[in-house]
Design an enzyme around this catalytic site. Structure first.
Site, short mmCIF file in Angstrom:
data_model
loop_
_atom_site.label_atom_id
_atom_site.label_comp_id
_atom_site.label_asym_id
_atom_site.label_seq_id
_atom_site.Cartn_x
_atom_site.Cartn_y
_atom_site.Cartn_z
N HIS A 117 46.73 1.42 22.19
CA HIS A 117 48.02 1.90 22.73
C HIS A 117 48.42 3.17 22.00
O HIS A 117 48.42 3.21 20.77
CB HIS A 117 49.10 0.84 22.52
N TYR A 246 60.15 -2.76 22.77
CA TYR A 246 61.09 -3.34 21.80
C TYR A 246 62.49 -3.11 22.36
O TYR A 246 62.92 -1.97 22.53
CB TYR A 246 60.97 -2.63 20.45
N PRO A 338 58.42 -9.84 11.53
CA PRO A 338 57.36 -9.30 12.39
C PRO A 338 57.74 -8.06 13.21
O PRO A 338 56.88 -7.49 13.87
CB PRO A 338 57.00 -10.48 13.31
N LYS A 342 53.70 -5.50 10.62
CA LYS A 342 53.06 -5.01 9.39
C LYS A 342 52.31 -6.08 8.59
O LYS A 342 51.48 -5.73 7.74
CB LYS A 342 54.13 -4.40 8.46
N TYR A 430 54.66 3.06 11.96
CA TYR A 430 54.16 2.05 12.90
C TYR A 430 52.64 2.08 13.00
O TYR A 430 51.99 1.03 12.99
CB TYR A 430 54.80 2.27 14.28
P1 RFL Z 1 47.58 -16.31 6.13
O1 RFL Z 1 47.20 -15.80 7.48
O2 RFL Z 1 48.77 -17.19 6.05
O3 RFL Z 1 46.30 -17.09 5.56
C1 RFL Z 1 46.38 -17.92 4.44
C2 RFL Z 1 45.29 -18.96 4.55
O4 RFL Z 1 45.31 -19.76 3.36
C3 RFL Z 1 45.20 -21.12 3.70
N1 RFL Z 1 45.78 -21.91 2.60
C4 RFL Z 1 45.05 -22.56 1.69
N2 RFL Z 1 43.72 -22.68 1.53
C5 RFL Z 1 43.28 -23.43 0.48
N3 RFL Z 1 44.10 -24.07 -0.39
C6 RFL Z 1 45.44 -23.95 -0.26
N4 RFL Z 1 46.26 -24.57 -1.12
C7 RFL Z 1 45.97 -23.17 0.81
N5 RFL Z 1 47.21 -22.86 1.22
C8 RFL Z 1 47.08 -22.09 2.31
C9 RFL Z 1 45.93 -21.24 5.03
O5 RFL Z 1 45.50 -22.39 5.74
C10 RFL Z 1 45.53 -19.93 5.71
O6 RFL Z 1 44.34 -20.09 6.47
O7 RFL Z 1 47.80 -15.15 5.07
P2 RFL Z 1 47.11 -13.68 4.96
O8 RFL Z 1 45.62 -13.81 4.98
O9 RFL Z 1 47.78 -13.03 3.82
O10 RFL Z 1 47.49 -12.93 6.33
C11 RFL Z 1 48.82 -12.59 6.62
C12 RFL Z 1 49.04 -12.56 8.14
O11 RFL Z 1 48.58 -13.79 8.68
C13 RFL Z 1 50.51 -12.34 8.51
O12 RFL Z 1 51.09 -11.39 7.65
C14 RFL Z 1 50.67 -11.86 9.96
O13 RFL Z 1 50.31 -12.87 10.89
C15 RFL Z 1 52.10 -11.40 10.21
N6 RFL Z 1 52.34 -10.98 11.62
C16 RFL Z 1 51.92 -9.76 12.08
N7 RFL Z 1 51.25 -8.92 11.27
C17 RFL Z 1 50.79 -7.73 11.77
O14 RFL Z 1 50.20 -6.96 11.00
N8 RFL Z 1 50.93 -7.36 13.08
C18 RFL Z 1 51.60 -8.16 13.96
O15 RFL Z 1 51.67 -7.83 15.14
C19 RFL Z 1 52.15 -9.39 13.46
N9 RFL Z 1 52.81 -10.21 14.29
C20 RFL Z 1 53.00 -11.85 12.48
C21 RFL Z 1 53.23 -11.42 13.83
C22 RFL Z 1 53.41 -13.10 12.07
C23 RFL Z 1 54.08 -13.91 12.95
N10 RFL Z 1 54.48 -15.19 12.49
C24 RFL Z 1 53.87 -16.36 12.98
C25 RFL Z 1 55.21 -15.26 11.26
C26 RFL Z 1 53.88 -12.24 14.72
C27 RFL Z 1 54.33 -13.47 14.29
C28 RFL Z 1 55.09 -14.32 15.27
C1 PHB Z 2 52.37 -9.54 18.93
O1 PHB Z 2 51.74 -9.08 19.89
O2 PHB Z 2 52.23 -10.72 18.56
C2 PHB Z 2 53.34 -8.68 18.19
C3 PHB Z 2 53.51 -7.36 18.59
C4 PHB Z 2 54.40 -6.56 17.90
C5 PHB Z 2 55.15 -7.10 16.87
C6 PHB Z 2 54.98 -8.41 16.48
C7 PHB Z 2 54.07 -9.21 17.16
O3 PHB Z 2 56.05 -6.31 16.22
#
Ligand code: RFL
Ligand code: PHB
Length: 436
Positions: A117, A246, A338, A342, A430
């Protein structure tokens, strides 16, 4: 790999000191990695160079990057592979994340199936305004490719390379972080295990065990909890828009994102304590129709709701991101709301930095990059924290619905969409600032 490592491993670092950059407490630790890489990997390894807790984006990518540098690691994940590969989260990858995945050989499916995009839309007062991300950043873009697809690609790459990934490794606890050889104790395959390491990477997310293993006196935590959450759906429908939207609306924020030509991802701001069962499909679509409506009659493409969930929103930073031989990366060290997309990208930037520091240590006998890991990572983390907070504050409805604050938000949105410098600020944050 051990032979390559031995060839590269030129320096005896037995008495080198590593200084944790804790503002609350400073630890000087001798590093002794003489035995590094020599232990053969059994089914459940007992010795490795870097023990990684967590198989999310941070842990898996770190393991992959270290492997490319000839550094051994073992990843311990407490969930099953199926559960990890099914967790629905992020979607937006920054330019730097995309470039790194491509450059390290795990970007092939992302390039085929992800959608590039070049802009996003900010919608407010019933009108859409395009932010030309590529035009404002010298050609950079974002790629929409689901986080769990990135995880599938990384897991496949690690397993194909013979990497040690232990799923369902339960009850991990960290020992001797201030000693020469820290270790991780855990249960796996019905037995208690212990993994000795040179370093431990805490990649176990916000609720993991690694950050709490740092003494409270050795860390400071900064937290902001937002009084709203996001209600997210996956729907079987064609894209409503070629770019993400957004939306600021008197009833609250809404976001149109995408996943594939048939599956779309949408969110709206909700009460974080609400229950998804209060929201049948018709009520969900009514909310989207109202919040996303434009003066010229725009409406989202609707379809069956395949999944729905509510996520809480918070900002959080732990300082420092290191304690002795434990290095935190990703959500274990910091959380962003979110709105700026980031979180995953910050995790990627952290582990890229940590992999550079560990490579300098093992290959060149330099510990300076490890010593500065926390400080360097936190500089970028706080920038992303500010951007995510700013986007969140500008776009969401706050309790009390204060008309003064709403006017300020609309003034800010008007400025961002009419001033070249302000739009450039949004665009460059972004698509992602340089990793270091
Ligand atoms: P994670 O993904 O939470 O992975 C951690 C892993 O550790 C495991 N774990 C353990 N394993 C062994 N022993 C233990 N005691 C443990 N405790 C936990 C867990 O099971 C898991 O598998 O952390 P990591 O790797 O730092 O990654 C971070 C990302 O997952 C997170 O920041 C993003 O998903 C945030 N996020 C977004 N980030 C973006 O860059 N772009 C996006 O578009 C974006 N959209 C989002 C998001 C997060 C969202 N939610 C659900 C909060 C959208 C949403 C809705
Ligand atoms: C997503 O596609 O899950 C998404 C996109 C943009 C955001 C957060 C989540 O800012």
């Amino acid at each position: 790999m051990a032979a390559d490592f031995a060839a590269n491993y030129r320096v005896n670092l037995r008495n080198r000191a590593l200084v944790a950059c804790g503002s609350a407490r400073r630890l000087r630790l001798p590093i002794n990695n003489e035995r590094a890489a020599s232990a053969p990997l059994r089914r459940d390894p007992v010795r490795t160079q870097v023990g990684i807790v967590g198989a999310g984006p941070a842990g898996l990518l770190l393991s992959h990057l270290l492997h490319l540098e000839g550094i051994e690691s073992v990843v311990l994940e407490n969930r099953s592979r199926a559960a990890v590969e099914a967790t629905l989260r992020a979607g937006v990858l920054e330019q730097g994340t995309v470039d790194l995945l491509k450059a390290t050989g795990v970007g092939e499916r992302m390039q085929r199936e992800g959608a590039v995009h070049h802009g996003i839309e900010l919608r407010f007062a019933g009108r859409g305004h395009r932010i030309d991300l590529s035009g404002l950043t010298g050609g950079k873009a974002i790629t929409v490719y689901a986080q769990h697809e990135v995880l599938k690609d990384l897991i496949a790459a690690r397993l194909a390379a013979g990497g040690a990934l232990l799923f369902e490794a339960r009850d991990a606890s960290l020992c001797d972080l201030d000693q020469k050889t820290p270790s991780i104790r855990f249960d796996h395959d019905g037995g208690s295990r212990e993994l000795a390491c040179d370093f431990v990477a805490g990649c176990d997310g916000f609720h993991g065990v690694c950050r709490p293993s740092m003494p409270e006196s050795a860390r400071i935590e900064f937290t902001r909890t937002y009084p709203f959450g996001w209600f997210g759906i996956l729907t079987q429908a064609p894209p409503s828009s070629p770019e993400l939207i957004y939306t600021h609306h008197p009833r609250g924020f809404a976001l149109v994102s995408t996943r594939s030509p048939d599956i779309q991802r949408l969110y709206f701001q909700c009460d974080p304590h609400d229950d998804v069962d209060n929201w049948p499909a018709e009520r969900i679509w009514e909310e989207f129709r109202v919040r996303l409506a434009t003066l010229d009659g725009w409406a989202p493409c609707e379809g069956p709701v395949l999944q729905k969930n509510i996520v809480a929103m918070r900002s959080f930073v732990c300082e420092p991101m290191q304690c002795g031989r434990l290095f935190l990366a990703g959500d274990a060290a910091h959380i962003v709301p979110p709105t700026g997309a980031k979180g995953l990208n910050l995790a990627v930037a952290d582990v890229w930095l940590l992999s550079r520091a560990l490579t300098a240590f093992y290959r060149d006998g330099r510990s300076d990059l490890l010593e500065h890991y926390s400080e360097t990572a936190l500089t970028r983390v706080w920038r992303a924290e500010h951007f995510s907070w700013w986007m969140t504050s500008m776009l969401h409805l706050f309790p009390g619905n204060d008309p003064f604050q709403v006017r300020l938000q609309l003034a800010e949105l008007g400025y961002v969409t009419s001033s070249l410098p302000k739009a450039t600020t949004l665009a460059e944050n972004y698509v992602g600032l340089p990793f270091a």
